[in-house]
Design an enzyme around this catalytic site. Structure first.
Site, mmCIF file in Angstrom:
data_model
loop_
_atom_site.group_PDB
_atom_site.id
_atom_site.type_symbol
_atom_site.label_atom_id
_atom_site.label_comp_id
_atom_site.label_asym_id
_atom_site.label_seq_id
_atom_site.Cartn_x
_atom_site.Cartn_y
_atom_site.Cartn_z
ATOM 1 N N ASP A 1 47.781 37.704 46.864
ATOM 2 C CA ASP A 1 47.440 39.039 47.324
ATOM 3 C C ASP A 1 46.204 39.779 46.983
ATOM 4 O O ASP A 1 45.994 39.463 45.735
ATOM 5 C CB ASP A 1 48.758 39.936 47.474
ATOM 6 N N HIS B 1 38.335 45.058 43.309
ATOM 7 C CA HIS B 1 38.819 45.828 44.472
ATOM 8 C C HIS B 1 37.490 46.873 44.844
ATOM 9 O O HIS B 1 37.571 47.786 45.471
ATOM 10 C CB HIS B 1 39.613 47.097 43.725
ATOM 11 N N GLU C 1 43.029 35.587 36.540
ATOM 12 C CA GLU C 1 42.560 36.896 36.853
ATOM 13 C C GLU C 1 41.027 36.554 36.349
ATOM 14 O O GLU C 1 40.844 35.733 35.643
ATOM 15 C CB GLU C 1 42.989 38.027 36.067
ATOM 16 N N GLU D 1 51.281 40.611 43.362
ATOM 17 C CA GLU D 1 50.682 41.490 41.887
ATOM 18 C C GLU D 1 50.032 42.713 42.120
ATOM 19 O O GLU D 1 50.095 43.494 41.084
ATOM 20 C CB GLU D 1 49.769 40.316 41.358
ATOM 21 N N GLU D 2 49.643 42.988 43.152
ATOM 22 C CA GLU D 2 48.679 44.141 43.225
ATOM 23 C C GLU D 2 49.676 45.418 43.290
ATOM 24 O O GLU D 2 49.262 46.577 43.179
ATOM 25 C CB GLU D 2 47.712 44.315 44.492
ATOM 26 N N ASP E 1 39.137 39.011 42.655
ATOM 27 C CA ASP E 1 40.482 39.461 42.282
ATOM 28 C C ASP E 1 41.470 39.079 43.577
ATOM 29 O O ASP E 1 41.561 40.131 44.528
ATOM 30 C CB ASP E 1 40.731 40.842 41.873
ATOM 31 N N HIS F 1 47.651 35.208 41.589
ATOM 32 C CA HIS F 1 47.912 35.716 42.630
ATOM 33 C C HIS F 1 47.578 35.663 44.073
ATOM 34 O O HIS F 1 46.242 35.407 43.927
ATOM 35 C CB HIS F 1 48.323 37.159 42.343
#
Length: 355
Positions: free
Chosen positions: A74, A328, A150, A125-126, A100, A72
């Site tokens: 984003d 994150h 991931e 995705e998030e 991530d 992903h």
């Protein structure tokens, strides 16, 4: 659309690192992925690959569908100054998304160009997996295999994720003096959720991956504007292990409902792949050849792999550089030697599956 070749092309380690650093340097929180997507398009076009941005913002570079490499674009919000830190034995890239999942994304883009296999960078995705959901609906058939990107660590092969069910509880009660014993809507919300938590409470020795875990993520409540009622709204999430299905968990949560209503808005099934598939075997071999010791991983969260597994009947794993404990996080960072090694692993896997 750029009509071009899907033949394998040379991508140096420096090229791959440059792509990674550029992508991490471009802010790409969910719904703001466009500039990062353009950088990916430029990368594929520079290496003579067919590529375009689709209707929802995914970067599509179709080629040999023996394996689809996908991650992903984003990231979650967060401003972490981008820098490459020189350490005694490595270089470390700091920045939002380095783990991530821009690290896996850039590694997959480099490996896809080197080997001539299919690539998709997906959006959203998030938050809601908008890109992967569109992809499975838009493709006419599934690829032969999927590697989802991931962070698993350069030695990790992720085979399973728990599923997710998300809902919103709403209740209303008559307003009245707070000295009255009758429960109000806020109390009804708390009592329902407490009953749900108690029902799904796991044994202390049971692995988290095998449990249903519960989490309230937002709550609002109080006297209505007209002063005639008390209102409560609670957003909740439940993670679902592969031993159960989303429907069973939803029904159990609803069975504890005495007052109010709950609307379920996101239902993602769990996934658990066999360690004996050709994809998992290819990763074990590739990791060993690159000097690593393969680890099989089960993650307690949810990813786009859940979406792909629910739609496509093909073997798949999730893989990518980076320590997932830094997902994150305010100190998100990725050693560049690990990134280089992951590109080499992905290249070996793609070549094996394309033979």
């Amino acid at each position: 659309m750029n009509a071009s070749s899907s033949e394998p092309m040379d991508v140096t380690a420096a090229d791959a690192r440059e792509l990674l650093i550029d992508l991490v340097s471009i802010p790409s929180p969910t719904r703001e992925e466009r500039e990062a997507a353009k950088r990916l398009v430029d990368f594929f076009e520079a290496h003579d690959r067919e590529v375009w941005i689709d209707a929802v913002g995914n970067v599509r570079a179709p080629a040999d569908d023996a394996v689809l490499l996908t991650s992903h674009i984003d990231t979650v919000p967060g401003d972490i100054p981008v820098e490459v830190e020189e350490t005694d034995d490595d270089e470390v890239l700091w920045g939002r998304g380095s783990v991530d999942a821009t690290g896996p994304l850039a590694a997959m883009a480099a490996a896809a160009v080197r080997t001539g296999v299919s690539f998709v960078g997906v959006v959203g995705e998030e938050i809601d997996s908008k890109g992967s959901r569109y992809l499975v609906d838009d493709r006419e058939e599934s690829p032969a295999a999927v590697v989802n990107g991931e962070p698993s660590g350069v030695d990790g092969i992720t085979l399973g994720y728990r599923g997710l069910i998300a809902g919103t509880y709403v209740a209303t009660s008559e307003s009245g003096h707070t000295s009255r014993p009758d429960p109000n809507a806020i109390q009804h919300a708390v009592r329902w959720w407490s009953a749900v938590e108690e029902y799904f409470e796991g044994d202390e020795y049971e692995p988290v991956f095998e449990q249903v875990t519960t989490k309230p993520v937002d709550i609002e409540g109080g006297v209505s504007e007209d002063g005639l009622s008390v209102e409560a709204t609670m957003d909740v999430q439940l993670r679902v292990p592969p031993a159960l299905d989303v429907g069973t968990v939803r029904e159990a949560a609803e069975s504890k409902l005495e007052v109010g209503t709950v609307t379920w808005k996101d239902k993602v099934p769990p996934v658990m792949m066999s360690s004996r598939t050709e994809v998992a075997r290819a990763f074990r071999v590739a990791i060993r050849k690159e000097g690593g010791d393969p680890r099989l991983v089960r993650k307690t969260g949810t990813s786009d792999m859940n979406i792909y597994a629910g739609a496509w009947d093909c073997p798949m794993v999730t893989y990518g550089p980076g320590n997932s404990d830094l997902d994150h996080a305010p100190d998100e960072r990725l050693p560049l030697s690990e990134f280089d090694q992951s590109v080499a692993v992905l290249e070996r896997v793609a070549r094996t599956l394309s033979e």
